[in-house]
Design a protein around this motif. Sequence first.
Motif, PDB file in Angstrom:
ATOM      1  N   ILE A  90       0.839  -1.209   0.000  1.00 33.76           N
ATOM      2  CA  ILE A  90       0.000   0.000   0.000  1.00 33.76           C
ATOM      3  C   ILE A  90       0.866   1.248   0.000  1.00 33.76           C
ATOM      4  CG2 ILE A  90      -1.644   1.353   1.377  1.00 33.76           C
ATOM      5  CD1 ILE A  90      -2.787  -1.403   2.304  1.00 33.76           C
ATOM      6  N   GLU A  91       1.928   1.245   0.774  1.00 35.29           N
ATOM      7  CA  GLU A  91       2.819   2.412   0.793  1.00 35.29           C
ATOM      8  C   GLU A  91       3.420   2.663  -0.593  1.00 35.29           C
ATOM      9  OE1 GLU A  91       6.524   4.303   3.337  1.00 35.29           O
ATOM     10  OE2 GLU A  91       5.505   2.518   4.089  1.00 35.29           O
ATOM     11  N   ARG A  92       3.806   1.598  -1.292  1.00 31.07           N
ATOM     12  CA  ARG A  92       4.316   1.757  -2.666  1.00 31.07           C
ATOM     13  C   ARG A  92       3.238   2.330  -3.591  1.00 31.07           C
ATOM     14  NH1 ARG A  92       6.660  -3.165  -1.326  1.00 31.07           N
ATOM     15  NH2 ARG A  92       5.051  -4.335  -2.436  1.00 31.07           N
ATOM     16  N   GLU A  93       2.020   1.820  -3.458  1.00 29.59           N
ATOM     17  CA  GLU A  93       0.921   2.314  -4.282  1.00 29.59           C
ATOM     18  C   GLU A  93       0.652   3.797  -4.016  1.00 29.59           C
ATOM     19  OE1 GLU A  93      -2.357  -0.250  -3.332  1.00 29.59           O
ATOM     20  OE2 GLU A  93      -1.397  -2.001  -4.259  1.00 29.59           O
ATOM     21  N   TRP A  94       0.642   4.172  -2.741  1.00 23.22           N
ATOM     22  CA  TRP A  94       0.388   5.574  -2.390  1.00 23.22           C
ATOM     23  C   TRP A  94       1.531   6.465  -2.869  1.00 23.22           C
ATOM     24  CZ3 TRP A  94      -1.992   5.561   3.234  1.00 23.22           C
ATOM     25  CH2 TRP A  94      -3.238   4.920   3.188  1.00 23.22           C
ATOM     26  N   THR A  95       2.757   5.967  -2.787  1.00 23.12           N
ATOM     27  CA  THR A  95       3.906   6.726  -3.283  1.00 23.12           C
ATOM     28  C   THR A  95       3.811   6.903  -4.796  1.00 23.12           C
ATOM     29  OG1 THR A  95       5.287   5.969  -1.458  1.00 23.12           O
ATOM     30  CG2 THR A  95       6.435   6.835  -3.393  1.00 23.12           C
ATOM     31  N   ASP A  96       3.417   5.857  -5.488  1.00 26.37           N
ATOM     32  CA  ASP A  96       3.216   5.976  -6.943  1.00 26.37           C
ATOM     33  C   ASP A  96       2.142   7.006  -7.256  1.00 26.37           C
ATOM     34  OD1 ASP A  96       5.117   4.014  -7.397  1.00 26.37           O
ATOM     35  OD2 ASP A  96       3.653   2.417  -7.778  1.00 26.37           O
ATOM     36  N   HIS A  97       1.086   7.034  -6.466  1.00 29.94           N
ATOM     37  CA  HIS A  97      -0.027   7.954  -6.707  1.00 29.94           C
ATOM     38  C   HIS A  97       0.341   9.409  -6.366  1.00 29.94           C
ATOM     39  CE1 HIS A  97      -4.169   9.309  -7.068  1.00 29.94           C
ATOM     40  NE2 HIS A  97      -4.048   9.881  -5.885  1.00 29.94           N
ATOM     41  N   LEU A  98       0.979   9.594  -5.215  1.00 28.94           N
ATOM     42  CA  LEU A  98       1.295  10.948  -4.741  1.00 28.94           C
ATOM     43  C   LEU A  98       2.624  11.479  -5.251  1.00 28.94           C
ATOM     44  CD1 LEU A  98       0.293  10.618  -0.971  1.00 28.94           C
ATOM     45  CD2 LEU A  98      -1.002  11.768  -2.785  1.00 28.94           C
ATOM     46  N   GLY A  99       3.529  10.582  -5.549  1.00 33.03           N
ATOM     47  CA  GLY A  99       4.905  10.970  -5.843  1.00 33.03           C
ATOM     48  C   GLY A  99       5.713  10.904  -4.554  1.00 33.03           C
ATOM     49  N   ALA A 100       6.998  10.658  -4.718  1.00 33.84           N
ATOM     50  CA  ALA A 100       7.873  10.449  -3.553  1.00 33.84           C
ATOM     51  C   ALA A 100       7.915  11.672  -2.637  1.00 33.84           C
ATOM     52  CB  ALA A 100       9.278  10.082  -4.019  1.00 33.84           C
ATOM     53  N   GLU A 101       7.956  12.870  -3.210  1.00 35.48           N
ATOM     54  CA  GLU A 101       8.073  14.075  -2.390  1.00 35.48           C
ATOM     55  C   GLU A 101       6.819  14.308  -1.544  1.00 35.48           C
ATOM     56  OE1 GLU A 101       8.555  18.812  -3.208  1.00 35.48           O
ATOM     57  OE2 GLU A 101       9.822  17.473  -4.411  1.00 35.48           O
ATOM     58  N   ARG A 102       5.648  14.170  -2.149  1.00 35.67           N
ATOM     59  CA  ARG A 102       4.403  14.372  -1.394  1.00 35.67           C
ATOM     60  C   ARG A 102       4.211  13.262  -0.360  1.00 35.67           C
ATOM     61  NH1 ARG A 102      -0.344  15.038  -5.403  1.00 35.67           N
ATOM     62  NH2 ARG A 102      -1.523  15.566  -3.534  1.00 35.67           N
ATOM     63  N   MET A 103       4.600  12.035  -0.700  1.00 37.76           N
ATOM     64  CA  MET A 103       4.480  10.937   0.260  1.00 37.76           C
ATOM     65  C   MET A 103       5.398  11.179   1.444  1.00 37.76           C
ATOM     66  SD  MET A 103       2.772   8.258   0.874  1.00 37.76           S
ATOM     67  CE  MET A 103       2.812   6.790   1.888  1.00 37.76           C
ATOM     68  N   ALA A 104       6.610  11.650   1.197  1.00 34.80           N
ATOM     69  CA  ALA A 104       7.538  11.966   2.288  1.00 34.80           C
ATOM     70  C   ALA A 104       6.979  13.088   3.154  1.00 34.80           C
ATOM     71  CB  ALA A 104       8.907  12.339   1.730  1.00 34.80           C
ATOM     72  N   ALA A 105       6.368  14.091   2.529  1.00 40.14           N
ATOM     73  CA  ALA A 105       5.776  15.199   3.285  1.00 40.14           C
ATOM     74  C   ALA A 105       4.607  14.703   4.135  1.00 40.14           C
ATOM     75  CB  ALA A 105       5.328  16.309   2.333  1.00 40.14           C
ATOM     76  N   LEU A 106       3.799  13.814   3.565  1.00 38.36           N
ATOM     77  CA  LEU A 106       2.688  13.234   4.323  1.00 38.36           C
ATOM     78  C   LEU A 106       3.215  12.468   5.522  1.00 38.36           C
ATOM     79  CD1 LEU A 106      -0.307  12.501   4.702  1.00 38.36           C
ATOM     80  CD2 LEU A 106       0.062  10.593   3.110  1.00 38.36           C
ATOM     81  N   GLN A 107       4.218  11.644   5.307  1.00 35.58           N
ATOM     82  CA  GLN A 107       4.818  10.864   6.396  1.00 35.58           C
ATOM     83  C   GLN A 107       5.356  11.790   7.482  1.00 35.58           C
ATOM     84  OE1 GLN A 107       4.925   7.509   6.719  1.00 35.58           O
ATOM     85  NE2 GLN A 107       6.187   7.470   8.553  1.00 35.58           N
ATOM     86  N   ASP A 108       6.079  12.824   7.085  1.00 38.13           N
ATOM     87  CA  ASP A 108       6.634  13.784   8.047  1.00 38.13           C
ATOM     88  C   ASP A 108       5.531  14.458   8.856  1.00 38.13           C
ATOM     89  OD1 ASP A 108       9.189  13.176   7.191  1.00 38.13           O
ATOM     90  OD2 ASP A 108       9.421  14.994   5.986  1.00 38.13           O
ATOM     91  N   ALA A 109       4.466  14.874   8.165  1.00 38.62           N
ATOM     92  CA  ALA A 109       3.364  15.551   8.851  1.00 38.62           C
ATOM     93  C   ALA A 109       2.679  14.616   9.842  1.00 38.62           C
ATOM     94  CB  ALA A 109       2.365  16.076   7.825  1.00 38.62           C
ATOM     95  N   LEU A 110       2.454  13.383   9.445  1.00 40.20           N
ATOM     96  CA  LEU A 110       1.782  12.439  10.335  1.00 40.20           C
ATOM     97  C   LEU A 110       2.653  12.084  11.541  1.00 40.20           C
ATOM     98  CD1 LEU A 110       0.055  10.158   7.688  1.00 40.20           C
ATOM     99  CD2 LEU A 110      -1.024  11.889   9.143  1.00 40.20           C
ATOM    100  N   VAL A 111       3.953  11.939  11.317  1.00 35.50           N
ATOM    101  CA  VAL A 111       4.862  11.684  12.441  1.00 35.50           C
ATOM    102  C   VAL A 111       4.840  12.868  13.406  1.00 35.50           C
ATOM    103  CG1 VAL A 111       7.295  11.426  13.083  1.00 35.50           C
ATOM    104  CG2 VAL A 111       6.344  10.029  11.244  1.00 35.50           C
TER     105      VAL A 111
END
Length: 145
Positions: free
Chosen positions: A114-135
């Motif tokens: 799922i994380e790979r799928e979401w990264t493909d959908h959002l792009g690596a930069e937005r996925m990293a930003a999402l992860q940072d925000a949630l942490v």
Amino acid sequence: MARRDPHPGLLMFIGARYVEQRVADAILAAGYDDLTPAMARIAARLGDDGIRVTDLAAQARVTKQSASVLVDQLERASYVARVPDPADARARLVVLAPRGRAVQRVARQVEAEIEREWTDHLGAERMAALQDALVALREVADPYR
């Protein structure tokens, strides 16, 4: 002023519910058909060091009695074991048994997918930003971090 988009908390819940359902479907497909959603929610809170039932109940936001019943069911199905707490000989810790670790491996594989799928959908930069925000939100939203 009216909100146009759903509240961020609702959006996080939708994502969490999606992951939970995908994991549950994979666990069922792997043959673990005796693991109920309630049992799985309790088992998902078990770490490598084990946890006392009282702490498990607090984290799961259920009564100690409910947590005890679910742990009993998990133990009868060989997903968990109770072991002595090295910090207090009178207490017991709930730990994953080998069967529980096998289910955990299935869950981790689906989570990674799922994380790979979401990264493909959002792009690596937005996925990293999402992860940072949630942490960062855990600092104010998760008393058990």
